[in-house]
Write an enzyme that holds these catalytic residues in place. Structure first.
Site, mmCIF file in Angstrom:
data_model
loop_
_atom_site.group_PDB
_atom_site.id
_atom_site.type_symbol
_atom_site.label_atom_id
_atom_site.label_comp_id
_atom_site.label_asym_id
_atom_site.label_seq_id
_atom_site.Cartn_x
_atom_site.Cartn_y
_atom_site.Cartn_z
ATOM 1 N N HIS A 6 -2.549 1.152 -5.891
ATOM 2 C CA HIS A 6 -1.754 2.008 -6.774
ATOM 3 C C HIS A 6 -0.405 1.359 -7.067
ATOM 4 O O HIS A 6 0.017 0.412 -6.403
ATOM 5 C CB HIS A 6 -1.570 3.407 -6.169
ATOM 6 C CG HIS A 6 -0.662 3.456 -4.970
ATOM 7 N ND1 HIS A 6 0.132 4.539 -4.672
ATOM 8 C CD2 HIS A 6 -0.420 2.551 -3.974
ATOM 9 C CE1 HIS A 6 0.803 4.323 -3.554
ATOM 10 N NE2 HIS A 6 0.494 3.134 -3.119
ATOM 11 N N CYS B 55 1.740 4.503 -12.327
ATOM 12 C CA CYS B 55 0.495 4.806 -11.617
ATOM 13 C C CYS B 55 -0.683 5.033 -12.557
ATOM 14 O O CYS B 55 -1.748 4.413 -12.409
ATOM 15 C CB CYS B 55 0.690 5.993 -10.684
ATOM 16 S SG CYS B 55 1.045 7.574 -11.507
ATOM 17 N N HIS C 200 0.562 11.812 -9.445
ATOM 18 C CA HIS C 200 0.339 10.447 -8.964
ATOM 19 C C HIS C 200 -1.152 10.209 -8.833
ATOM 20 O O HIS C 200 -1.928 11.125 -8.561
ATOM 21 C CB HIS C 200 1.033 10.208 -7.622
ATOM 22 C CG HIS C 200 1.020 8.762 -7.213
ATOM 23 N ND1 HIS C 200 1.718 7.795 -7.904
ATOM 24 C CD2 HIS C 200 0.371 8.113 -6.212
ATOM 25 C CE1 HIS C 200 1.518 6.617 -7.332
ATOM 26 N NE2 HIS C 200 0.699 6.779 -6.316
#
Length: 390
Positions: free
Chosen positions: A362, A302, A350
């Site tokens: 993402h 990520c 994240h």
């Protein structure tokens, strides 16, 4: 990472962080009831379907946390290794200079011996165990020539600098060893959590996997509805902003420059230009696999994706989420613009790149691919904050 379920205490958040609404709580309750209705009946020796889902989500979350720790340790290790290499090169250089200074003293002593002039002075220095032993013999120093004193001073200077660099190199080597240990620990944790998650999923029957996929689909649909609602709210807010600007222009002596709408400020225009480049890069990565610890070009995790996207726009941001979250200006979710970074979970493990209309690009989790998805993919309470990096 993709779906991660995590309980959160209710209460307000800091600037740029949204507080879950009552409607979200109601939606979550409906989703939980739906999951329960479609779950396998629990037995003493086999967990229910929703229990398996929660366990898998928790393992993925733990793996992502370990991944960010791995990324941080990897970055620290690389910097420390570079520092160690520099120090060792410096030690080698200074050792050479020290040897040259010693040789100069030796030549001076030999010359004195040949001429019979104060040979014991330099010889005494060369036989001294420490520099202080020699300097304590002040009567010898007094009898030294200027050239001899320069040679001795140079030797002591080189010796002191060399010893200092050797100590620094030793300390840096110890730090490097610690960083390498942290790196290996984080790597092992990631591998263990992912292995446990795969093992749990492998035990599901085909029917259970199908029902689990149906649950995930309903969650995605709910997330898409939330994204659409945010898009509507942002559009209304933008329209109101333009209306107010037009009204303010009409109150001035000059007519509106553009039918009641004002031109964006230079800072807004600059950010939009950079964000467009970052988003173009991120879109070109869609379909590439998530691989933990990866920074491209063939795969990403990520934070590796968001770092690479903004680097393509000429903006350097840190490698890991813990640092990325501080690399800009925090804004509210209602004021999020394309290009902003959206962070998730209390431990900030994240991140995604906002593209507008409640959506982001993402790198979700192992086994998944870079994709567009609602920022509500794991519920509104999972959103930690929004950051403008440039």
């Amino acid at each position: 990472m993709a779906s991660h379920r995590k309980s959160r205490p209710a209460g307000p958040r800091v600037a740029g962080i949204r507080t879950p609404a009552l409607a979200t709580a109601a939606l979550t309750s409906v989703a939980l009831l739906s999951q329960t209705a479609n779950a396998s009946p629990s037995t003493d020796d086999k967990p229910s379907l929703e229990e398996v889902e929660k366990k898998v989500d928790d393992l993925y979350r733990q793996a992502e946390t370990a991944t960010e720790k791995y990324n941080a340790a990897k970055e620290k290790t690389a910097k420390q290794r570079k520092r160690v290499d520099t120090l060792l090169d410096d030690v080698a250089k200074r050792t050479q200079e020290l040897n040259e200074a010693r040789e100069e003293l030796g030549r001076s002593a030999a010359a004195q011996y040949r001429t019979g002039a104060a040979a014991p002075d330099t010889a005494t220095f060369l036989l001294s165990e420490t520099p202080q032993d020699y300097f304590d013999q002040t009567q010898l120093m007094d009898r030294m020539t200027g050239r001899q004193k320069e040679a001795v001073d140079d030797y002591f200077t080189q010796q002191s600098a060399t010893m200092k660099k050797r100590r620094e190199a030793t300390q840096s080597l110890e730090t490097l060893t610690e960083s390498q240990t942290d790196l290996q620990t984080a790597k092992s944790t990631v591998q263990t959590k992912l292995s446990d998650a795969r093992e749990l999923l492998s035990k599901l029957t085909a029917e259970e996997k199908a029902r689990l996929a149906a649950i995930e689909k309903r969650k995605q649909e709910a997330a898409a509805r939330k994204a659409a609602e945010l898009a509507r709210q942002q559009a209304e807010a933008e329209a109101e902003r333009k209306r107010q600007e037009a009204a303010q222009q009409q109150e001035t002596t000059q007519p509106p420059a553009d039918s009641g709408t004002s031109a964006p400020s230079s800072s807004d225009s600059s950010y939009a230009t950079k964000a467009e480049k970052a988003l173009a890069f991120a879109r070109s990565q869609i379909g590439k696999p998530y691989v933990w610890g990866a920074t491209g070009p063939d795969s990403y995790d990520c934070s590796g994706l968001t770092q690479a996207a903004w680097k393509a726009a000429g903006v350097d941001i840190p490698r890991v989420t813990y640092d990325q979250v501080n690399a800009g200006t925090t804004v509210s979710l209602a004021n999020a613009k394309p290009g902003d970074l959206v962070f998730f979970y209390d431990d900030i493990t994240h991140v995604g790149l906002y593209i507008g209309n409640g959506m982001m690009i993402h790198a979700p989790k192992p086994g998944a691919y870079v994709r567009e998805e609602s920022i509500y993919y794991d519920g509104e309470s999972a959103i930690h904050s929004v950051l403008r990096p440039a």
